[in-house]
Design an enzyme around this catalytic site. Structure first.
Site: not given
Ligand code: PPS
Length: 323
Positions: A133, A163, A287
């Site tokens: 990051h 998020s 989430r």
């Molecule tokens: S991290 O900890 O920084 O690596 O987190 P990161 O993976 O970047 O982000 C987590 C958010 O991505 C969503 N997410 C997804 N959304 C849609 N489809 C899929 N398959 C998917 N996988 C991960 C996850 O739900 C988090 O977003 P929010 O808005 O909190 O739901």
């Protein structure tokens, strides 16, 4: 050149620290170079990251937190591993795709027993898959001379920040309200902020042949197109049938149900290490997985502040990414 850090002094930093129950005992610094907020102990690791030996066949994934990193990690790992869906369901993504500065993001008590994530990244068999990051100034210097493939994923700051709040509630039991956290985010006192440092710098690099610019919003809108674009960038081809298998495996529902991608075990052990009980069942890493939802969570006043802040930060930059 070495990385230094000025102690973060801001009235909101104290409020945020209290929200984390003062678990980051050594406090936070603003890094030089990079100008981002990191725990003071990051300075112990920063030089090793800058000097990290890069290989031409590495694949690096860089994002601001909560921008679709895990989603993209899973896609890239599958493309680089002959679509081995079986292993993808058995081994946690954190072990298949190394997060280089992870140890530097943890409170001291947790860090003590944690593995050396920089060494784990070094030791991975090639082609190594590495997530970060960090902004360009804090990434390994050899990235800019060896030029391995780098994928950058951007997400609207409103959705990423929201998020990030729920993530901190899940992992650290942060005791601030969403609006209080977002105020800290806008003030640039949250770990890895300012948001724009990494996003705008990679926006300016997006046309480099070894860099692919993707967005969370594109993935939501047309996952198939992003799979094809990413496969082509990595020199891989996918048949129509494989594309459908990938779309199914990478759907929010499948990744949420998959222990190897929903991060539930990792988060549970993080919570345990700081003395927190298991999270309530309605709090999960996977989430909502939606676009534009953050605006429904935050107050109308915070919505306006975000809009103004976005306009101020992109004015004159030519930025056309997700906002
Ligand atoms: S991290 O900890 O920084 O690596 O987190 P990161 O993976 O970047 O982000 C987590 C958010 O991505 C969503 N997410 C997804 N959304 C849609 N489809 C899929 N398959 C998917 N996988 C991960 C996850 O739900 C988090 O977003 P929010 O808005 O909190 O739901």
């Amino acid at each position: 050149m070495s990385v230094t850090g000025e102690p973060l002094k801001h009235p909101l930093a104290e409020r945020l620290s209290a929200g984390f129950d003062h678990r980051y005992r050594e406090g936070f610094v603003v890094t030089q170079p990079g100008g981002i907020v990191m725990p003071a102990e990051f300075l112990l690791d920063a030089q090793r990251i800058l000097d990290f030996p890069v290989k031409e066949d590495d694949v690096w994934l860089v994002t601001f937190p909560k921008s679709g990193t895990t989603w993209t990690q899973e896609l890239v790992w599958l493309l680089m591993n002959d679509l081995d869906f079986k292993t993808a369901k058995e081994i946690c993504i954190t072990e298949r795709f190394r997060y280089i500065e992870r140890m530097s993001t943890l409170p001291k008590a947790t860090r003590r027993g944690a593995p050396d994530t920089i060494q784990l990244a070094v030791d991975q068999p090639s082609p190594r898959l590495i997530k970060s990051h960090l902004p360009p100034a804090l990434l390994p210097r050899q990235l800019w001379t060896v030029k391995p493939k780098i994928i950058y994923v951007a997400r609207s700051p409103t959705d990423a920040a929201t998020s990030y709040y729920y993530f901190n509630r899940l992992v650290h039991g942060i005791s601030l309200s969403l609006d209080e956290f977002l105020e800290c985010f806008l003030a640039g006192v949250v770990q890895f902020t300012p948001y724009w440092t990494s996003v705008l710098e990679f926006w300016n690099l997006r046309n480099e042949p070894n860099i692919l610019w993707n967005t969370y919003e594109e993935m939501k809108q047309d996952l198939g197109a992003v799979i094809r674009k990413t496969a082509a960038f990595l020199g891989k081809s996918v048949t129509d049938e494989q594309l459908h298998q990938l779309e199914d495996h990478l759907s929010f529902t499948s990744m949420k149900a998959n222990r190897a991608t929903n991060c539930s075990d990792v988060l549970l052990s993080l919570r345990t290490s700081i003395g927190l009980p298991p999270p309530p069942s309605d709090q999960t890493f996977m989430r909502e997985g939606k676009v534009g939802q953050a605006k429904l969570h935050m107050s109308p006043e915070m919505n306006c502040r975000f809009d103004r802040w976005i306009q101020e930060n992109i004015r004159g930059t030519g930025y056309d990414g997700p906002v």
